[in-house]
Design an enzyme around this catalytic site. Sequence first.
Site, PDB file in Angstrom:
ATOM      1  N   LYS A 168       0.833  -1.190   0.000  1.00  0.00           N
ATOM      2  CA  LYS A 168       0.000   0.000   0.000  1.00  0.00           C
ATOM      3  C   LYS A 168       0.875   1.250   0.000  1.00  0.00           C
ATOM      4  O   LYS A 168       1.906   1.302   0.678  1.00  0.00           O
ATOM      5  CB  LYS A 168      -0.908   0.005   1.230  1.00  0.00           C
ATOM      6  CG  LYS A 168      -1.894  -1.155   1.276  1.00  0.00           C
ATOM      7  CD  LYS A 168      -2.984  -1.022   0.229  1.00  0.00           C
ATOM      8  CE  LYS A 168      -4.019  -2.121   0.356  1.00  0.00           C
ATOM      9  NZ  LYS A 168      -5.161  -1.938  -0.556  1.00  0.00           N
ATOM     10  N   ASP A 197      -0.615   0.070  -4.406  1.00  0.00           N
ATOM     11  CA  ASP A 197      -2.037   0.428  -4.356  1.00  0.00           C
ATOM     12  C   ASP A 197      -2.205   1.705  -3.552  1.00  0.00           C
ATOM     13  O   ASP A 197      -1.891   1.756  -2.366  1.00  0.00           O
ATOM     14  CB  ASP A 197      -2.814  -0.724  -3.713  1.00  0.00           C
ATOM     15  CG  ASP A 197      -4.322  -0.490  -3.701  1.00  0.00           C
ATOM     16  OD1 ASP A 197      -4.783   0.548  -4.212  1.00  0.00           O
ATOM     17  OD2 ASP A 197      -5.040  -1.371  -3.183  1.00  0.00           O
ATOM     18  N   GLU A 223      -2.139   0.839  -8.534  1.00  0.00           N
ATOM     19  CA  GLU A 223      -3.572   0.562  -8.451  1.00  0.00           C
ATOM     20  C   GLU A 223      -4.337   1.751  -7.882  1.00  0.00           C
ATOM     21  O   GLU A 223      -3.914   2.370  -6.909  1.00  0.00           O
ATOM     22  CB  GLU A 223      -3.768  -0.667  -7.562  1.00  0.00           C
ATOM     23  CG  GLU A 223      -5.200  -1.083  -7.336  1.00  0.00           C
ATOM     24  CD  GLU A 223      -5.278  -2.350  -6.504  1.00  0.00           C
ATOM     25  OE1 GLU A 223      -6.309  -2.574  -5.858  1.00  0.00           O
ATOM     26  OE2 GLU A 223      -4.295  -3.126  -6.492  1.00  0.00           O
ATOM     27  N   GLU A 249     -11.848  -1.928  -8.847  1.00  0.00           N
ATOM     28  CA  GLU A 249     -12.553  -2.383  -7.648  1.00  0.00           C
ATOM     29  C   GLU A 249     -13.658  -1.430  -7.238  1.00  0.00           C
ATOM     30  O   GLU A 249     -14.600  -1.827  -6.538  1.00  0.00           O
ATOM     31  CB  GLU A 249     -11.588  -2.578  -6.480  1.00  0.00           C
ATOM     32  CG  GLU A 249     -11.047  -1.312  -5.873  1.00  0.00           C
ATOM     33  CD  GLU A 249     -10.196  -1.571  -4.627  1.00  0.00           C
ATOM     34  OE1 GLU A 249     -10.707  -1.361  -3.517  1.00  0.00           O
ATOM     35  OE2 GLU A 249      -9.040  -1.994  -4.787  1.00  0.00           O
ATOM     36  N   ASP A 272     -14.515  -6.535  -9.557  1.00  0.00           N
ATOM     37  CA  ASP A 272     -14.927  -7.222  -8.334  1.00  0.00           C
ATOM     38  C   ASP A 272     -16.333  -7.771  -8.567  1.00  0.00           C
ATOM     39  O   ASP A 272     -17.264  -7.014  -8.855  1.00  0.00           O
ATOM     40  CB  ASP A 272     -14.904  -6.222  -7.176  1.00  0.00           C
ATOM     41  CG  ASP A 272     -15.267  -6.811  -5.824  1.00  0.00           C
ATOM     42  OD1 ASP A 272     -16.246  -7.579  -5.759  1.00  0.00           O
ATOM     43  OD2 ASP A 272     -14.608  -6.473  -4.826  1.00  0.00           O
ATOM     44  N   HIS A 299     -10.263  -7.787  -7.626  1.00  0.00           N
ATOM     45  CA  HIS A 299     -10.087  -7.274  -6.271  1.00  0.00           C
ATOM     46  C   HIS A 299     -10.752  -8.191  -5.250  1.00  0.00           C
ATOM     47  O   HIS A 299     -11.919  -8.562  -5.390  1.00  0.00           O
ATOM     48  CB  HIS A 299     -10.712  -5.868  -6.185  1.00  0.00           C
ATOM     49  CG  HIS A 299     -10.936  -5.366  -4.800  1.00  0.00           C
ATOM     50  ND1 HIS A 299     -12.191  -5.317  -4.208  1.00  0.00           N
ATOM     51  CD2 HIS A 299     -10.067  -4.888  -3.873  1.00  0.00           C
ATOM     52  CE1 HIS A 299     -12.078  -4.821  -2.990  1.00  0.00           C
ATOM     53  NE2 HIS A 299     -10.819  -4.549  -2.762  1.00  0.00           N
TER      54      HIS A 299
END
Length: 362
Positions: A168, A197, A223, A249, A272, A299
Site C-alpha cells: 500500500k 495500491d 492501483e 474495484e 470485483d 479485487h
Amino acid sequence: MSIITTATALLADIAVETDRTDAVQAFVKQETILVQITTADGLQGTGYAYTIGTGGTSVLSLLQEHLLPLLVGEDARNVEALWQRLFATTRATTTGAITSLALAAVDTAVWDLRCKRAGEPLWRLAGGHRREVPVYDTEGGWLHLGTDDLVKSALAAQQAGWAGVKIKVGKPHVFEDAERLRAVREAVGPSLHIMTDANQSQTISSALQLAAALEPYDPYWLEEPMPADDLSGHARLARSTRIPVAVGESMYSIMQFRNYLEAGAASIVQVDAARIGGITPWLKVAHMAESHNVMVCPHFLMELHVSLVAAVPNGKFVEYIPQLRAVTRSEMTVRDGVALAPDEPGIGIDWDMDAIDNRRVS
C-alpha cells in the site's frame, strides 16, 4: 423443477482476520450479505456480497423489500433474464454500490444453482480455461506496517513461490512510499512482482509525482491512484508513466469499464464480482478486457474469484486476502504459489451456516 420456490437473505458480520489499513480507510469488518435460493426440486444455491463496514443493512433491505419477491416462480436456469429483470426494477438506483451488491448476492446464488444442476464447478462452466491460478499476497503490505515487516512478508511470499506482493502507498510524503518500495525490491531482487495500491488517495499532480518516485523500483502496477470517477486523470497518468495503471474495484457497471478501456486509462482490470453486480456482468467485463488485450486481476473475494480467473484466458492473478475462514468448512487451496479453483459443483464455497448464524445481524 427448476422453478424458484423460496428466496431469502441475511446479513452476518465477519471480523477481519488482521489489521488492514490503506491511505484512506481501515477495513473495519466484512458485512456479508447472503442470499439462498431454493427450487422446486429441492436444489439450493447460495450467493453473497459484502461491504467493509457500512451499508450492509441497506443492501439487505433492497433485497428483502424489492428484489427477492420477484424471483419466486421464475426459472432459475434463465440467468440473464433474471439479472436483467432485477436490474430493470432498480434503474432509479443504478449505477451504484447498493444496487450492484444486491444484484451480486442474487446472481452468485443463481450461478451456484446453475453449476450444481449441471454437476460442474464454476471455473469450468464459466469458461474452463485452466484450474491453476498464480497468487499474490496483500496481507503483508498494509500501510501501517513498518519496512521490516514488509520485507519479511515479501521474502516469505517469494520463498513460497508466490507471484508477487502488494504494498500500500499513500504515506504523507512520497519519499516514504519510495523508501518502502526500495527496501522490498532490494530484498527480493528483480524476479518478484511488487504491486502498489494508492486506494484513490491521489490528485493528478500527486499521482504523477508518486509514479515518478516509484518507477525506479519497477512496480508491476499502480492501483487506483485517483478516484474512480476521474477517467481523464487516469488516462493522463497512463500516458505519463511506464507503470501499468490498474483500476476496477470501485466501478459498478460494465460501461464504466468500457470507457476506461477505450480511453487507454486501464492496463489491468480489477473487476470485483460483488461490486459489478455478480458473475454475469463480471464475465462480460473480463471478455471486454480480453478484446482490448488487457489482463484481469480481480479485487478481493479470493474464494470466489479464483474460479472466475481460472475460467477466462486473460485471468492473471488472484489476490490473497483470506476473509471467509470463520464461516466456511474449507478454504482456498494454494500449492507452490498457485491457487486451485474448487472442483466441486457450484461456486466452490462450503458455507458453515451455524457459524454464519452466530454472526447474524438481526
